[in-house]
Scaffold this active site. Sequence first.
Site, mmCIF file in Angstrom:
data_model
loop_
_atom_site.group_PDB
_atom_site.id
_atom_site.type_symbol
_atom_site.label_atom_id
_atom_site.label_comp_id
_atom_site.label_asym_id
_atom_site.label_seq_id
_atom_site.Cartn_x
_atom_site.Cartn_y
_atom_site.Cartn_z
ATOM 1 N N MET A 26 36.753 42.761 34.691
ATOM 2 C CA MET A 26 37.054 44.025 33.971
ATOM 3 C C MET A 26 38.362 43.999 33.654
ATOM 4 O O MET A 26 39.229 45.065 33.312
ATOM 5 C CB MET A 26 36.922 45.298 34.910
ATOM 6 C CG MET A 26 35.319 45.335 35.024
ATOM 7 S SD MET A 26 34.572 46.967 35.381
ATOM 8 C CE MET A 26 35.454 47.216 36.974
ATOM 9 N N LEU A 29 43.901 41.499 35.711
ATOM 10 C CA LEU A 29 43.620 40.298 36.595
ATOM 11 C C LEU A 29 44.711 40.103 37.762
ATOM 12 O O LEU A 29 45.946 40.450 37.461
ATOM 13 C CB LEU A 29 43.790 39.011 35.656
ATOM 14 C CG LEU A 29 42.500 38.924 34.503
ATOM 15 C CD1 LEU A 29 42.721 37.659 33.739
ATOM 16 C CD2 LEU A 29 41.259 39.136 34.970
ATOM 17 N N GLY A 32 42.363 37.296 42.856
ATOM 18 C CA GLY A 32 41.117 37.354 43.259
ATOM 19 C C GLY A 32 40.432 36.841 42.156
ATOM 20 O O GLY A 32 39.726 35.775 42.042
ATOM 21 N N HIS A 33 40.788 37.360 40.936
ATOM 22 C CA HIS A 33 40.046 36.801 39.570
ATOM 23 C C HIS A 33 40.566 35.290 39.393
ATOM 24 O O HIS A 33 39.682 34.471 39.238
ATOM 25 C CB HIS A 33 40.622 37.548 38.567
ATOM 26 C CG HIS A 33 40.396 39.127 38.657
ATOM 27 N ND1 HIS A 33 41.150 40.009 38.641
ATOM 28 C CD2 HIS A 33 39.043 39.547 38.342
ATOM 29 C CE1 HIS A 33 40.452 41.260 38.486
ATOM 30 N NE2 HIS A 33 39.250 41.168 38.419
ATOM 31 N N GLN A 57 29.259 51.933 34.527
ATOM 32 C CA GLN A 57 29.187 51.552 35.912
ATOM 33 C C GLN A 57 30.129 52.375 36.662
ATOM 34 O O GLN A 57 30.268 52.542 37.641
ATOM 35 C CB GLN A 57 29.420 50.131 36.297
ATOM 36 C CG GLN A 57 30.743 49.900 36.226
ATOM 37 C CD GLN A 57 31.087 48.089 36.412
ATOM 38 O OE1 GLN A 57 30.276 47.179 35.645
ATOM 39 N NE2 GLN A 57 31.599 47.783 37.339
ATOM 40 N N LYS A 145 34.146 39.876 47.587
ATOM 41 C CA LYS A 145 34.446 41.336 47.737
ATOM 42 C C LYS A 145 33.496 42.183 47.471
ATOM 43 O O LYS A 145 33.769 43.599 48.156
ATOM 44 C CB LYS A 145 36.027 41.196 46.995
ATOM 45 C CG LYS A 145 36.460 42.690 46.196
ATOM 46 C CD LYS A 145 37.373 43.155 47.356
ATOM 47 C CE LYS A 145 38.183 44.491 46.976
ATOM 48 N NZ LYS A 145 37.400 45.112 45.854
HETATM 49 P P1 AMP Z 1 36.366 43.235 38.515
HETATM 50 O O1 AMP Z 1 37.367 42.736 37.369
HETATM 51 O O2 AMP Z 1 37.150 44.108 39.708
HETATM 52 O O3 AMP Z 1 35.004 43.629 38.067
HETATM 53 O O4 AMP Z 1 35.954 41.864 39.347
HETATM 54 C C1 AMP Z 1 35.469 40.525 38.544
HETATM 55 C C2 AMP Z 1 35.212 39.655 39.550
HETATM 56 O O5 AMP Z 1 36.335 39.464 40.588
HETATM 57 C C3 AMP Z 1 34.017 40.322 40.835
HETATM 58 O O6 AMP Z 1 33.068 39.101 40.970
HETATM 59 C C4 AMP Z 1 34.671 40.523 41.810
HETATM 60 O O7 AMP Z 1 34.008 40.442 42.906
HETATM 61 C C5 AMP Z 1 35.938 39.174 41.773
HETATM 62 N N1 AMP Z 1 36.941 39.932 42.786
HETATM 63 C C6 AMP Z 1 37.497 41.250 42.624
HETATM 64 N N2 AMP Z 1 38.634 41.080 43.738
HETATM 65 C C7 AMP Z 1 38.581 39.833 44.352
HETATM 66 C C8 AMP Z 1 39.220 39.374 45.461
HETATM 67 N N3 AMP Z 1 40.053 40.012 46.154
HETATM 68 N N4 AMP Z 1 38.780 38.037 46.002
HETATM 69 C C9 AMP Z 1 37.908 37.621 45.250
HETATM 70 N N5 AMP Z 1 37.153 38.040 44.177
HETATM 71 C C10 AMP Z 1 37.448 39.207 43.707
#
Ligand code: AMP
Length: 271
Positions: A26, A29, A32-33, A57, A145
């Site tokens: 989303m 970045l 984690g991303h 969502q 996560k």
């Molecule tokens: P989001 O942008 O929050 O929807 O996350 C996109 C992807 O990044 C999802 O698969 C999350 O689980 C992963 N993600 C978010 N935060 C972390 C993190 N701290 N460590 C590893 N993966 C992450």
Amino acid sequence: MKIFKSKHKLQKKILNIKNISFVPTMGGLHRGHISLIKKSKTFKGKILVSIFVNPKQFNEKKDFLSYPRNLKKDLIILKNLNVDFVYIPNVKNIFSFRAKNKIFLDKSSKKLCGQSRRGHFEGVLNVVNRFLEIIKPRYIFLGIKDFQQSYLINRHILKKKINTKVIHCKTIREKNGVACSTRNNRLNENQFKIASNVFKYLKTKKKLIQKKISNFKLLKIKKDLINLGVTKIDYVELYNVKTLKRPKNKREKFKIFIAFYLNKIRLIDNI
Ligand code: AMP
């Protein structure tokens, strides 16, 4: 790096590419991303990252509108990582076609975040299902996560016999233990410290529970968390990672799952 806003143009470009590694995000970045993208680079094929803040969502419009966005910075990060394709659809682009597969919502979607955020996982699966149909990736990279999310996407893919393999990726944390999250941008210094203390507290608790499962005393844990400065707890639960049910003995592989608020900011983690 090629950037696509149109589903048709993207599909035309990737039609004959067999090994696509897909990293849905989303935006906003962070490390984690980046770790997901770096993991995808260890697989053969092209890398496609999507940036889409999915309105379906979010159960509160205010939360959707205030979600941190920074497209310019995101694109610089993706370019530096040598990502092949970036897909940045708008809402109409994603929702204006009829998906072939209906979504499969495993019954465990009613627990944890499914209980505190009504309609959340329907929204997640609706959009992931559409992305899978548009992109037909060989792999999808998901962070644990968001454990329940990756669990449910995997259940949907298996149930619908979709030819995509889920690669579950480990949680990346800040130095103080707080899981990297786009929402961390909104924490002030004191809230960041409290989030760190929550992580440290639960890590210590987990060690005690691994010795003796009856050390999981929900009421006491909730009270301790409030004393640490947590504003509100949506849930704190001990679940077996395979079944998402309470473990009966300490030999089962389990995690502590938590969703809590620091003022108006909701954070989730699993330890
Ligand atoms: P989001 O942008 O929050 O929807 O996350 C996109 C992807 O990044 C999802 O698969 C999350 O689980 C992963 N993600 C978010 N935060 C972390 C993190 N701290 N460590 C590893 N993966 C992450």
